[in-house]
Design an enzyme around this catalytic site. Structure first.
Site, short mmCIF file in Angstrom:
data_model
loop_
_atom_site.label_atom_id
_atom_site.label_comp_id
_atom_site.label_asym_id
_atom_site.label_seq_id
_atom_site.Cartn_x
_atom_site.Cartn_y
_atom_site.Cartn_z
N ARG A 112 -8.93 39.32 34.87
CA ARG A 112 -9.00 40.42 33.90
C ARG A 112 -10.46 40.76 33.66
NH1 ARG A 112 -4.64 41.87 34.61
NH2 ARG A 112 -2.87 42.09 33.18
N HIS A 142 -8.66 47.72 40.65
CA HIS A 142 -7.53 46.99 40.06
C HIS A 142 -6.27 47.17 40.92
CE1 HIS A 142 -6.05 45.32 35.97
NE2 HIS A 142 -5.30 44.84 36.96
N GLU A 147 -12.52 48.89 31.93
CA GLU A 147 -12.02 49.73 33.02
C GLU A 147 -11.10 50.82 32.48
OE1 GLU A 147 -8.25 47.50 34.94
OE2 GLU A 147 -10.12 46.42 35.26
#
Length: 321
Positions: free
Chosen positions: A238, A285, A267
Site C-alpha cells: 500500500r 497499481h 495515489e
C-alpha cells in the site's frame, strides 16, 4: 415482495458481475467510470442501503453521515484502510473485502517489478527507444543478480508466502519479518529475523504488509540507510508504507540501487521526484490486474453484498472488533 435494497457502485465493473447484482439490487452504478467528486459521492449515497467501493474511495465519517440507510459496505480489494472501521462499527454497518482471490497475481507482480528493477529493464528500454544504443559494451546497464541472492520479505501473509515460494526457483536465501512468527516458515523456506537485520542483509526487499498508522512509513530515511547500496526495494503493498520522498532521495544519492513501485502515497498523485529518480520502475497499481483476479475480486465483493441481504454469513467479512 418487498422493495429491493438500493446499491451504489462507485466504479465500472464487469458485465457478468453487474448482471448478478442487478438480479438482487436496485442499482446506481458508475459504469461510465466518470470522475465523481467527494460531493457527488455524498449526494449519490444518501438513500443507499449498500455500497460497493474500491480502494481509492474514502468511506469516512462524512460519507457515513450522508448515508443514514447504509447497512453494508463491500470493497473490491483486500485492503480496507480506506474504510473507517470504527465508524462503521458504531453505526452497525458490516464491511466485506476480497482476500485470497488476488494472491497469486499479486505475487507474480512482485516478481515482475523485482526482476525489472534489479535488471534495469525500464531504464534500458527507455535508453534504447531514445535511439541511444549504438554499440554493445561489457559494462552496459549492469544490474543485480537474483539467482542465489538474499530476498527479504516484510509481511509474511498469504501474498508474502506466495512470493517466498517463487524464490525457490532462484535458489535464494529468504528472510522475513512479521508481527509474529509465520506458522508456514519451514514450508516456504523462510527464516525469521528482526526487520533491521533483514534490511541490512537482503539484496532485495519486498513489502507485503497491510497499511495502518502503525505501518505508516515503515520504510523511511533510517530504514533506507540500513540497506545495501546495491539493494532493490519493491512495494506491492500500500502507498504510505514507504516514504516516497525519502526513497526518491535515496535513489538519486545512490544509497540503494533500484526500486519497483506499484503503490504510492496519495495515489493517483505521484511524488514528482520519483519520475526522474534513477533505477525505478513505476506501475499504476496493477498488482492484481489479470482478468481472472479482477473478475474474482468483483464477484466476491458482490457475493458479500448478496449474502448480507439474504441473511447468510458474508464470504469475506472484515472483523470490526
Amino acid at each position: 415482495m418487498g422493495a429491493r435494497p438500493k446499491l451504489l457502485i462507485t466504479r465500472r465493473i464487469f458485465p457478468e458481475v453487474l448482471e448478478r447484482l442487478d438480479a438482487n439490487f436496485d442499482i446506481v452504478s458508475n459504469q461510465a467510470d466518470d470522475e465523481w467528486s467527494a460531493a457527488d459521492l455524498l449526494a449519490r449515497v444518501a438513500d443507499r442501503d449498500a455500497l460497493f467501493v474500491v480502494a481509492s474511495d474514502r468511506v469516512d465519517r462524512a460519507l457515513l453521515d450522508a448515508a443514514p440507510k447504509l447497512r453494508v459496505v463491500s470493497t473490491g480489494s483486500v485492503g480496507y484502510n480506506h474504510i473507517d472501521l470504527a465508524a462503521c462499527k458504531a453505526r452497525g454497518i458490516a464491511v466485506g473485502n476480497t482476500p485470497e482471490v488476488l494472491t497469486e497475481a499479486t505475487a507474480d507482480m512482485a516478481w515482475t517489478l523485482l526482476m525489472a528493477a534489479a535488471r534495469r529493464v525500464s531504464e534500458s528500454e527507455r535508453w534504447l527507444r531514445d535511439g541511444q544504443w549504438k554499440r554493445w559494451a561489457f559494462d552496459q546497464f549492469l544490474g543485480a543478480d537474483l539467482f542465489r541472492s538474499t530476498l527479504g520479505i516484510i509481511g509474511m501473509g498469504r501474498i508474502g508466502s506466495a512470493v517466498a515460494r517463487r524464490a525457490r526457483g532462484f535458489e535464494m536465501t529468504v528472510l522475513y519479518s512479521n508481527r509474529s512468527r509465520a506458522a508456514n516458515e519451514a514450508e516456504v523456506g523462510a527464516q525469521y529475523v528482526e526487520r533491521d537485520e533483514l534490511l541490512a542483509r537482503a539484496d532485495h526487499v519486498v513489502l507485503v504488509l497491510p497499511y495502518s498508522q502503525a505501518t505508516h512509513h515503515t520504510i523511511g530515511e533510517r530504514e533506507l540507510s540500513l540497506m545495501k547500496p546495491t539493494a532493490t526495494l519493491v512495494n506491492i503493498a500500500r502507498g504510505g508504507i514507504v516514504d516516497d520522498a525519502a526513497l526518491a532521495r535515496a535513489l538519486k544519492a545512490g544509497r540503494i540501487a533500484a526500486a519497483g513501485l506499484d503503490v504510492y502515497e496519495n495515489e493517483p498523485a505521484l511524488n514528482p521526484e520519483l519520475l526522474d529518480a534513477p533505477g525505478v520502475v513505476l506501475t499504476p497499481h496493477i498488482g492484481s490486474a489479470t482478468r481472472s483476479s479482477r473478475v474474482g475480486m468483483a464477484m466476491l465483493a458482490a457475493d458479500n453484498l448478496i449474502a448480507f441481504f439474504e441473511g447468510r454469513p458474508m464470504p469475506a467479512q472484515v472483523p470490526l472488533g
